[in-house]
Structures are given as structure tokens and as C-alpha cells.
Write a protein that holds these residues in place. Sequence first.
Motif, PDB file in Angstrom:
ATOM      1  N   MET A  33     149.771  62.075  55.671  1.00 28.81           N
ATOM      2  CA  MET A  33     149.795  62.852  56.919  1.00 28.81           C
ATOM      3  C   MET A  33     149.535  64.319  56.644  1.00 28.81           C
ATOM      4  SD  MET A  33     153.906  62.934  57.150  1.00 28.81           S
ATOM      5  CE  MET A  33     154.101  61.950  55.669  1.00 28.81           C
ATOM      6  N   GLY A  34     149.165  65.039  57.692  1.00 23.45           N
ATOM      7  CA  GLY A  34     149.000  66.488  57.661  1.00 23.45           C
ATOM      8  C   GLY A  34     148.561  66.952  59.035  1.00 23.45           C
ATOM      9  N   ASN A  35     148.470  68.254  59.221  1.00 23.97           N
ATOM     10  CA  ASN A  35     148.077  68.845  60.495  1.00 23.97           C
ATOM     11  C   ASN A  35     146.723  69.548  60.364  1.00 23.97           C
ATOM     12  OD1 ASN A  35     150.691  68.529  62.127  1.00 23.97           O
ATOM     13  ND2 ASN A  35     151.432  69.554  60.286  1.00 23.97           N
TER      14      ASN A  35
ATOM     15  N   ALA B 222     145.102  67.050  58.412  1.00 21.40           N
ATOM     16  CA  ALA B 222     144.982  65.757  59.084  1.00 21.40           C
ATOM     17  C   ALA B 222     143.633  65.131  58.756  1.00 21.40           C
ATOM     18  CB  ALA B 222     145.142  65.922  60.593  1.00 21.40           C
ATOM     19  N   ALA B 223     142.585  65.959  58.763  1.00 18.04           N
ATOM     20  CA  ALA B 223     141.260  65.457  58.402  1.00 18.04           C
ATOM     21  C   ALA B 223     141.240  64.966  56.959  1.00 18.04           C
ATOM     22  CB  ALA B 223     140.215  66.555  58.617  1.00 18.04           C
ATOM     23  N   ASP B 224     141.895  65.696  56.056  1.00 16.35           N
ATOM     24  CA  ASP B 224     141.978  65.260  54.663  1.00 16.35           C
ATOM     25  C   ASP B 224     142.725  63.927  54.547  1.00 16.35           C
ATOM     26  OD1 ASP B 224     140.585  67.411  53.626  1.00 16.35           O
ATOM     27  OD2 ASP B 224     142.388  68.583  53.183  1.00 16.35           O
ATOM     28  N   ALA B 225     143.807  63.782  55.316  1.00 11.06           N
ATOM     29  CA  ALA B 225     144.572  62.530  55.288  1.00 11.06           C
ATOM     30  C   ALA B 225     143.706  61.363  55.737  1.00 11.06           C
ATOM     31  CB  ALA B 225     145.810  62.658  56.174  1.00 11.06           C
ATOM     32  N   GLN B 226     142.962  61.547  56.813  1.00  7.90           N
ATOM     33  CA  GLN B 226     142.100  60.477  57.326  1.00  7.90           C
ATOM     34  C   GLN B 226     140.970  60.173  56.343  1.00  7.90           C
ATOM     35  OE1 GLN B 226     143.123  62.248  61.643  1.00  7.90           O
ATOM     36  NE2 GLN B 226     141.025  61.555  61.419  1.00  7.90           N
ATOM     37  N   HIS B 227     140.423  61.208  55.729  1.00  4.94           N
ATOM     38  CA  HIS B 227     139.368  61.024  54.735  1.00  4.94           C
ATOM     39  C   HIS B 227     139.878  60.186  53.568  1.00  4.94           C
ATOM     40  CE1 HIS B 227     136.138  63.252  52.099  1.00  4.94           C
ATOM     41  NE2 HIS B 227     136.155  61.955  51.869  1.00  4.94           N
ATOM     42  N   PHE B 228     141.068  60.522  53.062  1.00  8.06           N
ATOM     43  CA  PHE B 228     141.653  59.796  51.936  1.00  8.06           C
ATOM     44  C   PHE B 228     141.880  58.329  52.291  1.00  8.06           C
ATOM     45  CE2 PHE B 228     145.455  58.603  49.374  1.00  8.06           C
ATOM     46  CZ  PHE B 228     144.912  58.768  48.106  1.00  8.06           C
ATOM     47  N   ALA B 229     142.444  58.081  53.475  1.00  9.53           N
ATOM     48  CA  ALA B 229     142.673  56.698  53.903  1.00  9.53           C
ATOM     49  C   ALA B 229     141.358  55.934  54.015  1.00  9.53           C
ATOM     50  CB  ALA B 229     143.427  56.677  55.231  1.00  9.53           C
TER      51      ALA B 229
ATOM     52  N   ALA C  65     146.669  56.631  57.580  1.00 14.15           N
ATOM     53  CA  ALA C  65     146.817  58.033  57.980  1.00 14.15           C
ATOM     54  C   ALA C  65     147.645  58.077  59.258  1.00 14.15           C
ATOM     55  CB  ALA C  65     145.448  58.665  58.200  1.00 14.15           C
ATOM     56  N   LEU C  66     148.741  58.768  59.221  1.00 15.95           N
ATOM     57  CA  LEU C  66     149.666  58.829  60.364  1.00 15.95           C
ATOM     58  C   LEU C  66     149.214  59.834  61.424  1.00 15.95           C
ATOM     59  CD1 LEU C  66     153.085  58.699  58.459  1.00 15.95           C
ATOM     60  CD2 LEU C  66     151.657  56.800  59.281  1.00 15.95           C
TER      61      LEU C  66
ATOM     62  N   VAL D 269     157.024  57.058  59.943  1.00 12.91           N
ATOM     63  CA  VAL D 269     157.573  56.698  58.631  1.00 12.91           C
ATOM     64  C   VAL D 269     158.753  55.749  58.805  1.00 12.91           C
ATOM     65  CG1 VAL D 269     158.851  57.614  56.640  1.00 12.91           C
ATOM     66  CG2 VAL D 269     156.741  58.730  57.398  1.00 12.91           C
ATOM     67  N   GLU D 270     159.627  56.054  59.754  1.00 14.49           N
ATOM     68  CA  GLU D 270     160.781  55.184  59.989  1.00 14.49           C
ATOM     69  C   GLU D 270     160.346  53.792  60.431  1.00 14.49           C
ATOM     70  OE1 GLU D 270     164.085  58.578  61.250  1.00 14.49           O
ATOM     71  OE2 GLU D 270     162.891  57.590  62.804  1.00 14.49           O
ATOM     72  N   ALA D 271     159.240  53.706  61.154  1.00 15.92           N
ATOM     73  CA  ALA D 271     158.756  52.409  61.638  1.00 15.92           C
ATOM     74  C   ALA D 271     158.006  51.619  60.578  1.00 15.92           C
ATOM     75  CB  ALA D 271     157.837  52.628  62.854  1.00 15.92           C
ATOM     76  N   LEU D 272     157.291  52.303  59.697  1.00 16.76           N
ATOM     77  CA  LEU D 272     156.322  51.630  58.828  1.00 16.76           C
ATOM     78  C   LEU D 272     156.687  51.607  57.347  1.00 16.76           C
ATOM     79  CD1 LEU D 272     153.071  53.186  60.370  1.00 16.76           C
ATOM     80  CD2 LEU D 272     153.976  50.886  60.797  1.00 16.76           C
ATOM     81  N   ALA D 273     157.441  52.580  56.880  1.00 14.01           N
ATOM     82  CA  ALA D 273     157.644  52.737  55.438  1.00 14.01           C
ATOM     83  C   ALA D 273     158.668  51.752  54.896  1.00 14.01           C
ATOM     84  CB  ALA D 273     158.072  54.165  55.122  1.00 14.01           C
ATOM     85  N   GLU D 274     158.411  51.310  53.663  1.00  9.54           N
ATOM     86  CA  GLU D 274     159.325  50.462  52.896  1.00  9.54           C
ATOM     87  C   GLU D 274     159.552  51.110  51.534  1.00  9.54           C
ATOM     88  OE1 GLU D 274     156.797  46.991  53.086  1.00  9.54           O
ATOM     89  OE2 GLU D 274     158.158  46.059  54.538  1.00  9.54           O
TER      90      GLU D 274
END
Length: 198
Positions: free
Chosen positions: A43-45, A49-56, A74-75, A99-104
Amino acid sequence: MQEYFQQLRDVIDRVGRDKSEEIWLSIEALCEALRDGGKILIMGNGGSAADAQHFAAELVGRFLMERKALPCIALTTDTSILTAVGNDYGFDEIFKRQVEALAEPRDVVIGISTSGRSNNVFHALTAANRIGCKTIGLLGRDGGSIASIVDLNLTIEEHHTPYIQTAHGAVLHLICDLLEKALFAPFDPSCPASPGKG
């Protein structure tokens, strides 16, 4: 123009010299999570945010190697969740709730922040720590409040935001490259990220 590129080269050179250990440790943490059936949340702003989506996109699709898809979310992309949580709970909660919904516990959660002070990223990483995830901060300037709460601190010690963002992109591309090699290339005992090394 030449001054701009020279200063950018200086930043990139400094990252390569000073952050190689943290980058290797991050790759090892990601390899361990993915081999264990975990996933990556990032995640990021804004530009982050664009970097997060690019990485995913590089991991779910491919970077350079033809291989199976890797689980990375990417959240920053679900506008219904972002606007619902932002409206009902506030902007600081938009990543934390996901994160609370998805993370393990076997997952890795990555927060990107050029200032190191993004409250919504801070709260999400704090939640990830409580769940038992491995946390990585890809940060800028002095690392801010986020640097002290992550397991692995990748801070680009620079104050010029465009240089920080360019360095973040370079680090993420390097991680994609070495992650693919570690998970899918033949064993290379000279490479710290090779299979069997972490």
C-alpha cells in the motif's frame, strides 16, 4: 538537466551501497512467505499507490521470467472499499481495515511512504504486526514514525521526493527480479536470495 541526473545517480548509488542488506532480507522474507503459501499486501498514497499497484502487477503477471502467478494485492485499488472505509471510519483507516480483513500471520505487508509519516500506512502496518505478519517499510527522508514499527526498514535517506520515488521504483524492480530468480531459477549458491537460502 545534467545536475538533476547526477544527483539522482548519487541517490541510487547510495541505496546500492547502504541498503543491500535490507533488500536481501526483504527478498528472503518474501520468499519464505510465498513458499509457505502466504501472500503480499502492499500500500501507499499518491505516487506510492502507483508504485504499490505496479509491484503487484509485476508479481501477479510477470516481471522478466515466465512463471506462475504470485499472490500480491495492492490495497489501493478497490474504490468501493476505499470510499466506504474513508467515509465511515476516516482516511487513516482505509488500509488498516483491509489488513484486518485479508492478512494472515504468514503474509508480508509492505508500506510505501516517501515521508515515513503516512498515518494510514502506519495504522495498517501496526495492525499487520498485531496479526503476526512480517512488515516492510519502503520509506524516505528519515523514515518517520513508520521506520520504528516495521521488521525491515528500507529508508531512502533523501529529502527530494522525486528522487525518493525513483529510488523506490528501482528497489521494487530489483526485488521483483531477484524474487523471480530465487523462486524459479536454478539454485545458485553465490546468490543470497537463491532457493534454500531463506
